[in-house]
Design a protein around this motif. Structure first.
Motif, PDB file in Angstrom:
ATOM      1  N   THR A 117       0.829  -1.206   0.000  1.00 14.12           N
ATOM      2  CA  THR A 117       0.000   0.000   0.000  1.00 14.12           C
ATOM      3  C   THR A 117       0.865   1.258   0.000  1.00 14.12           C
ATOM      4  O   THR A 117       0.610   2.210  -0.759  1.00 14.12           O
ATOM      5  N   THR A 118       1.901   1.264   0.821  1.00  7.70           N
ATOM      6  CA  THR A 118       2.796   2.418   0.903  1.00  7.70           C
ATOM      7  C   THR A 118       3.505   2.653  -0.426  1.00  7.70           C
ATOM      8  O   THR A 118       3.605   3.792  -0.908  1.00  7.70           O
ATOM      9  N   LEU A 119       3.975   1.584  -1.043  1.00  8.44           N
ATOM     10  CA  LEU A 119       4.664   1.707  -2.326  1.00  8.44           C
ATOM     11  C   LEU A 119       3.717   2.214  -3.411  1.00  8.44           C
ATOM     12  O   LEU A 119       4.082   3.071  -4.230  1.00  8.44           O
ATOM     13  N   THR A 120       2.495   1.700  -3.398  1.00 10.85           N
ATOM     14  CA  THR A 120       1.506   2.112  -4.401  1.00 10.85           C
ATOM     15  C   THR A 120       1.166   3.586  -4.272  1.00 10.85           C
ATOM     16  O   THR A 120       1.097   4.321  -5.262  1.00 10.85           O
ATOM     17  N   GLU A 121       0.980   4.031  -3.039  1.00 11.52           N
ATOM     18  CA  GLU A 121       0.656   5.442  -2.812  1.00 11.52           C
ATOM     19  C   GLU A 121       1.806   6.346  -3.244  1.00 11.52           C
ATOM     20  O   GLU A 121       1.576   7.399  -3.851  1.00 11.52           O
ATOM     21  N   ARG A 122       3.024   5.944  -2.959  1.00 13.86           N
ATOM     22  CA  ARG A 122       4.160   6.765  -3.369  1.00 13.86           C
ATOM     23  C   ARG A 122       4.304   6.767  -4.897  1.00 13.86           C
ATOM     24  O   ARG A 122       4.603   7.795  -5.498  1.00 13.86           O
ATOM     25  N   MET A 123       4.060   5.612  -5.506  1.00 13.29           N
ATOM     26  CA  MET A 123       4.158   5.532  -6.968  1.00 13.29           C
ATOM     27  C   MET A 123       3.102   6.417  -7.629  1.00 13.29           C
ATOM     28  O   MET A 123       3.343   7.014  -8.681  1.00 13.29           O
ATOM     29  N   GLN A 124       1.936   6.524  -7.010  1.00 12.64           N
ATOM     30  CA  GLN A 124       0.882   7.385  -7.555  1.00 12.64           C
ATOM     31  C   GLN A 124       1.307   8.847  -7.552  1.00 12.64           C
ATOM     32  O   GLN A 124       0.899   9.622  -8.426  1.00 12.64           O
ATOM     33  N   LEU A 125       2.137   9.220  -6.582  1.00 11.96           N
ATOM     34  CA  LEU A 125       2.641  10.589  -6.531  1.00 11.96           C
ATOM     35  C   LEU A 125       3.645  10.868  -7.642  1.00 11.96           C
ATOM     36  O   LEU A 125       3.989  12.022  -7.898  1.00 11.96           O
ATOM     37  N   HIS A 145      21.886  -3.591   9.085  1.00  7.93           N
ATOM     38  CA  HIS A 145      22.428  -3.468   7.729  1.00  7.93           C
ATOM     39  C   HIS A 145      21.291  -3.069   6.791  1.00  7.93           C
ATOM     40  O   HIS A 145      20.278  -3.763   6.702  1.00  7.93           O
ATOM     41  N   TRP A 146      21.452  -1.925   6.128  1.00  9.88           N
ATOM     42  CA  TRP A 146      20.420  -1.411   5.236  1.00  9.88           C
ATOM     43  C   TRP A 146      20.729  -1.766   3.788  1.00  9.88           C
ATOM     44  O   TRP A 146      21.894  -1.761   3.364  1.00  9.88           O
ATOM     45  N   VAL A 147      19.670  -2.092   3.045  1.00  9.91           N
ATOM     46  CA  VAL A 147      19.800  -2.402   1.626  1.00  9.91           C
ATOM     47  C   VAL A 147      18.779  -1.574   0.843  1.00  9.91           C
ATOM     48  O   VAL A 147      17.811  -1.056   1.408  1.00  9.91           O
ATOM     49  N   THR A 148      18.997  -1.464  -0.455  1.00 16.87           N
ATOM     50  CA  THR A 148      18.133  -0.645  -1.304  1.00 16.87           C
ATOM     51  C   THR A 148      17.594  -1.460  -2.478  1.00 16.87           C
ATOM     52  O   THR A 148      18.335  -2.212  -3.116  1.00 16.87           O
ATOM     53  N   TYR A 149      16.305  -1.299  -2.743  1.00 14.76           N
ATOM     54  CA  TYR A 149      15.645  -1.931  -3.880  1.00 14.76           C
ATOM     55  C   TYR A 149      15.184  -0.864  -4.870  1.00 14.76           C
ATOM     56  O   TYR A 149      14.755   0.230  -4.467  1.00 14.76           O
ATOM     57  N   ARG A 150      15.253  -1.192  -6.152  1.00 15.27           N
ATOM     58  CA  ARG A 150      14.648  -0.341  -7.186  1.00 15.27           C
ATOM     59  C   ARG A 150      13.296  -0.959  -7.531  1.00 15.27           C
ATOM     60  O   ARG A 150      13.213  -2.112  -7.963  1.00 15.27           O
ATOM     61  N   VAL A 151      12.260  -0.183  -7.332  1.00 11.42           N
ATOM     62  CA  VAL A 151      10.901  -0.677  -7.559  1.00 11.42           C
ATOM     63  C   VAL A 151      10.270   0.103  -8.711  1.00 11.42           C
ATOM     64  O   VAL A 151      10.280   1.338  -8.724  1.00 11.42           O
ATOM     65  N   PHE A 152       9.698  -0.639  -9.678  1.00  9.39           N
ATOM     66  CA  PHE A 152       9.034  -0.043 -10.840  1.00  9.39           C
ATOM     67  C   PHE A 152       7.541  -0.347 -10.768  1.00  9.39           C
ATOM     68  O   PHE A 152       7.112  -1.279 -10.066  1.00  9.39           O
ATOM     69  N   PRO A 153       6.717   0.403 -11.497  1.00 12.57           N
ATOM     70  CA  PRO A 153       5.264   0.179 -11.452  1.00 12.57           C
ATOM     71  C   PRO A 153       4.855  -1.256 -11.729  1.00 12.57           C
ATOM     72  O   PRO A 153       3.916  -1.775 -11.113  1.00 12.57           O
ATOM     73  N   HIS A 154       5.546  -1.940 -12.651  1.00 15.95           N
ATOM     74  CA  HIS A 154       5.122  -3.306 -12.996  1.00 15.95           C
ATOM     75  C   HIS A 154       5.322  -4.277 -11.827  1.00 15.95           C
ATOM     76  O   HIS A 154       4.633  -5.305 -11.747  1.00 15.95           O
ATOM     77  N   HIS A 155       6.240  -3.972 -10.932  1.00 17.12           N
ATOM     78  CA  HIS A 155       6.407  -4.830  -9.766  1.00 17.12           C
ATOM     79  C   HIS A 155       5.141  -4.830  -8.898  1.00 17.12           C
ATOM     80  O   HIS A 155       4.746  -5.866  -8.336  1.00 17.12           O
ATOM     81  N   LEU A 156       4.472  -3.681  -8.837  1.00 15.57           N
ATOM     82  CA  LEU A 156       3.280  -3.574  -8.012  1.00 15.57           C
ATOM     83  C   LEU A 156       2.056  -4.101  -8.727  1.00 15.57           C
ATOM     84  O   LEU A 156       1.179  -4.714  -8.105  1.00 15.57           O
ATOM     85  N   SER A 157       2.000  -3.906 -10.030  1.00 14.38           N
ATOM     86  CA  SER A 157       0.843  -4.407 -10.775  1.00 14.38           C
ATOM     87  C   SER A 157       0.815  -5.925 -10.779  1.00 14.38           C
ATOM     88  O   SER A 157      -0.253  -6.554 -10.790  1.00 14.38           O
ATOM     89  N   GLU A 158       1.970  -6.538 -10.759  1.00 12.15           N
ATOM     90  CA  GLU A 158       2.044  -8.003 -10.760  1.00 12.15           C
ATOM     91  C   GLU A 158       1.654  -8.600  -9.415  1.00 12.15           C
ATOM     92  O   GLU A 158       1.385  -9.794  -9.297  1.00 12.15           O
TER      93      GLU A 158
END
Length: 236
Positions: free
Chosen positions: A32-40, A221-234
């Motif tokens: 939900t958080t990722l989707t809301e941020r992607m909408q912005l 230990h912190w890590v970083t992911y690159r998230v694209f719209p298709h990751h959420l649609s799937e």
């Protein structure tokens, strides 16, 4: 990961840090958080999010499933308490010394100093009285900018130094950086301050040594992911 350690301190639309625990960390909340941020970011031609999470946390597992990847190493966030007895103490080389306080140094007299060091001296976030100047052979060659987060908590990285410092002897330079970081840690811990340390996981061996020398009481230990719209649609 404290705010000053974010890859984008302004936490722009393309950067997002997720909590490791609590309700906001469960799978549905993360999506939900990722989707809301992607909408912005809908106005961007190729929106992508850089999402920072604690390795091994539920958000980490969720993002690994969504993206089919593992997070890229970002760094270690460590907490060192004044009561810590596991730390190793390193002495500065004979030709080096640290002086406390940045206000005594006249930047106008240091025109040849590396621009990165000059910028560190002038960073408005630091506390000059808690920061240190590095002298080598009685010349100013760098500093350790310290940020005071509270009356009893400070944070700082390694020494910011002139690129030319021991350029012909990287091992000597690395030891100097590590010894300076350790010495400043000793001083602040001795004054009763807790240290929040940020150690980049960027392949530089000195950072792994710093983790061993500092022996933090708590480490994330912190890590970083690159998230694209298709990751959420799937995921729907």
């Amino acid at each position: 990961m404290t705010k000053q350690h974010n890859t984008d301190s302004g936490m722009s639309r393309s950067n997002l840090m997720l909590p490791a625990r609590g309700r906001a960390a469960d799978r549905d909340s993360v999506i939900t958080t990722l989707t809301e941020r992607m909408q912005l970011m809908a106005d961007l031609n190729a929106p992508e999010l850089f999402v920072h999470v604690a390795e091994g946390s539920t958000p980490d597992q969720t993002l690994a499933q969504l993206t089919g990847t593992t997070g890229a190493a970002l760094g270690w966030e460590g907490t060192i308490f004044p009561t810590n007895t596991q730390r190793r103490r390193l002495s500065l080389p004979r030709d080096a010394r640290l002086t406390r306080g940045l206000t005594e140094v006249s930047l106008e007299e240091l025109p040849d100093l590396d621009p990165r060091v000059l910028a560190a001296f002038q960073d408005p976030h630091i506390e000059p009285a808690d920061s240190f100047v590095l002298h080598v052979n009685d010349q100013v060659r760098g500093c350790i900018p310290v940020i005071r987060l509270s009356p009893t908590t400070v944070t700082f990285r390694a020494v910011t130094h002139d690129k030319a410092l021991h350029a012909d002897d990287p091992r000597r330079r690395s030891f100097l950086r590590l010894a300076a970081w350790s010495t400043v840690s000793d001083i602040h811990l001795g004054e009763g301050s807790t240290i929040l340390s940020w150690i980049p996981d960027d392949g530089d061996p000195i950072n792994e040594y710093k983790l061993q020398v500092g022996a933090p009481d708590w480490v994330t230990h912190w890590v970083t992911y690159r998230v694209f719209p298709h990751h959420l649609s799937e995921s729907e």
